[in-house]
Design an enzyme around this catalytic site. Structure first.
Site, PDB file in Angstrom:
ATOM      1  N   ASN A 315      -8.970   3.827 -78.903  1.00 22.82           N
ATOM      2  CA  ASN A 315      -9.901   4.886 -79.330  1.00 22.82           C
ATOM      3  C   ASN A 315      -9.175   5.920 -80.200  1.00 22.82           C
ATOM      4  OD1 ASN A 315     -12.383   6.076 -79.546  1.00 22.82           O
ATOM      5  ND2 ASN A 315     -12.497   6.806 -77.436  1.00 22.82           N
ATOM      6  N   HIS A 351     -17.195  12.775 -72.238  1.00 28.02           N
ATOM      7  CA  HIS A 351     -17.585  11.462 -71.729  1.00 28.02           C
ATOM      8  C   HIS A 351     -18.783  11.551 -70.781  1.00 28.02           C
ATOM      9  CE1 HIS A 351     -13.739   9.839 -73.253  1.00 28.02           C
ATOM     10  NE2 HIS A 351     -14.344   8.678 -73.194  1.00 28.02           N
TER      11      HIS A 351
END
Length: 464
Positions: A315, A351
């Site tokens: 990521n 998140h």
């Protein structure tokens, strides 16, 4: 017609229909990029923005129906903030506050105890894009000497138009799963500057197909093996009845497989960006680079025995965004550990709001801290340095890699199971071995340094 067909495909693949829609939507990016290269490369910017906007909106409608209104609202509000508030700290703070509150409210009102593909998934990607755009517009009002090289590259010299913001936000190569890229990069794409042959579409078909091939292979591995390693198995009586070693090895193998879900999507999406030209990253040592949108370093990810190596290979664009717009902008605190903790806290709430995310990222911080201390010990100890460079290293590498992947999987358990009752049950079944292991290593480190590092080295280190 489409819905029954998708149901049939999802049943035959054994995958949920939203997952099939998502993969199809990422793959649709390839014909969109080919259409752009063949018919739109030399068209006016307005035409290109309209193509990117409506193709992205079509993908959003295909996946989330009328819920695409959430992204439209946030894009419009962000544009108005830039227009009405100008290059001010107020505009940056307002953007950050509004976009994050909207995202967190979405998490709160749509939360379930399972991983669902819903409108909040692309919206978290969009949130970073829009907040980053406000930072870049603010930086555009500063003198060049006040900016670091990254900020200079991303700074916006003028306020973008609404159509430009929409094209940037809904660009088919990054709307659903990323990668992150700046509005300035998007502007260069539309202007035809991101190419290895000026005035023509980039020679990026082969690099794009290579990334597609790698991504498809990862997707194939995930599709074949994921049914054997479901998250739900952790909560069964059968898992609890297995020997301790089996439970630990299952976590290791499960982590390897479950992460391919993310790897495959990111690498396939990267191929779309390369094909369009957005992945062009200039020339290094006489070779054209196509890694501007690389979200994964697959070889490093597969071979590194270090936790920090896995994190730096995974990521990448999101981590770079946080480093550029959170960590480095907290320089005024004068405290790197505090800036690091704050950045991880931001990543955590970005998140979601489940307790599993908080445990995962706090464990990541602890593991990285211990690993850095261990690396310093090996570097400062003549005995350990010789051992690391000896013929025994292949054996050491295998042991280190086993520990690395076992304890990479350990914090992923709460990340994927979300809720307190679930991850606590799993951790209890393996006796919190990850916490115990790293706590013991952390507490042992001063004694190991005393035993393995010569006094002179320790004294020199203290003086530094």
């Amino acid at each position: 017609m489409a819905a029954p067909l998708l149901e049939t495909v999802s049943e035959s693949l054994g995958s949920p229909e939203p997952a099939v829609r998502l993969i199809l939507s990422i793959l649709i990016g390839y014909p969109c990029a080919l259409l752009y290269r063949r018919l739109l490369f030399h068209q006016p910017a307005t035409v290109i923005h309209l193509f990117h906007t409506f193709s992205g909106l079509a993908l959003a409608a295909f996946n989330f129906g009328s819920q695409l209104c959430h992204s439209a609202v946030c894009v419009l509000v962000q544009f108005l903030m830039l227009r009405l508030m100008g290059r001010t700290v107020t505009a940056v703070l307002s953007s950050f506050t509004f976009q994050m509150i909207y995202l967190l409210a979405g998490y709160y009102y749509t939360a379930t105890e399972e991983y669902d593909i819903k409108w909040t998934m692309p919206h978290c990607v969009l949130t970073l894009k829009l907040v980053g755009m406000s930072f870049d517009y603010y930086d555009g009002g500063k003198e060049p000497f006040q900016l670091n090289p990254e900020q200079k590259k991303a700074a916006l010299s003028s306020v973008p138009s609404l159509l430009e913001v929409c094209g940037f936000s809904y660009f088919y190569g990054g709307f659903l799963v990323g990668p992150q890229f700046t509005l300035r990069s998007y502007q260069r794409l539309v202007a035809g500057e991101l190419t290895d042959c000026p005035g023509k579409p980039a020679n990026s078909v082969v690099p794009a197909m290579k990334r597609f091939g790698v991504g498809f292979l990862c997707l194939l591995v995930y599709a074949i093996f994921s049914p054997y390693y479901p998250d739900s198995y952790f909560l069964t009586a059968e898992y609890e009845a297995q020997p301790f070693w089996y439970r630990c090895v299952f976590i290791l193998l499960w982590a390897k497989i479950v992460l391919y879900k993310y790897v495959s999507c990111w690498v396939i999406a990267e191929g779309v960006c390369i094909l369009s030209g957005l992945g062009y990253n200039g020339v290094v040592d006489g070779k054209h680079q196509w890694d501007a949108c690389a979200n994964m370093k697959v070889w490093l990810y597969e071979t590194t025995p270090l936790f920090s190596g896995t994190i730096s290979s995974f990521n990448i664009n999101t981590n770079s965004w946080v480093a550029r717009n959170v960590f480095k902008r907290l320089k005024f605190l004068g405290n790197k550990p505090l800036s690091h903790v704050t950045s991880l806290f931001f990543l955590t709430i970005w998140h979601g709001l489940h307790s599993g995310y908080f445990l995962c990222f706090s464990m990541e911080f602890f593991i990285i801290t211990v690993e850095r201390q261990a690396q310093a010990l090996v570097r400062d100890s003549p005995l350990l340095t010789r051992l690391a460079n000896s013929p025994l290293y292949p054996f050491i590498y295998v042991v280190q890699q086993f520990i690395h992947w076992l304890f990479m999987g350990y914090p992923l358990v709460p990340f994927c199971l979300f809720t307190y009752d679930k991850w606590l049950k799993v951790y209890s079944s393996i006796y919190f071995c990850g916490h115990v292991f790293f706590l013991v290593v952390y507490l042992s480190m001063p004694y190991l340094r005393k035993a393995l590092v010569p006094k002179k080295e320790r004294r020199d280190k203290k003086q530094e």
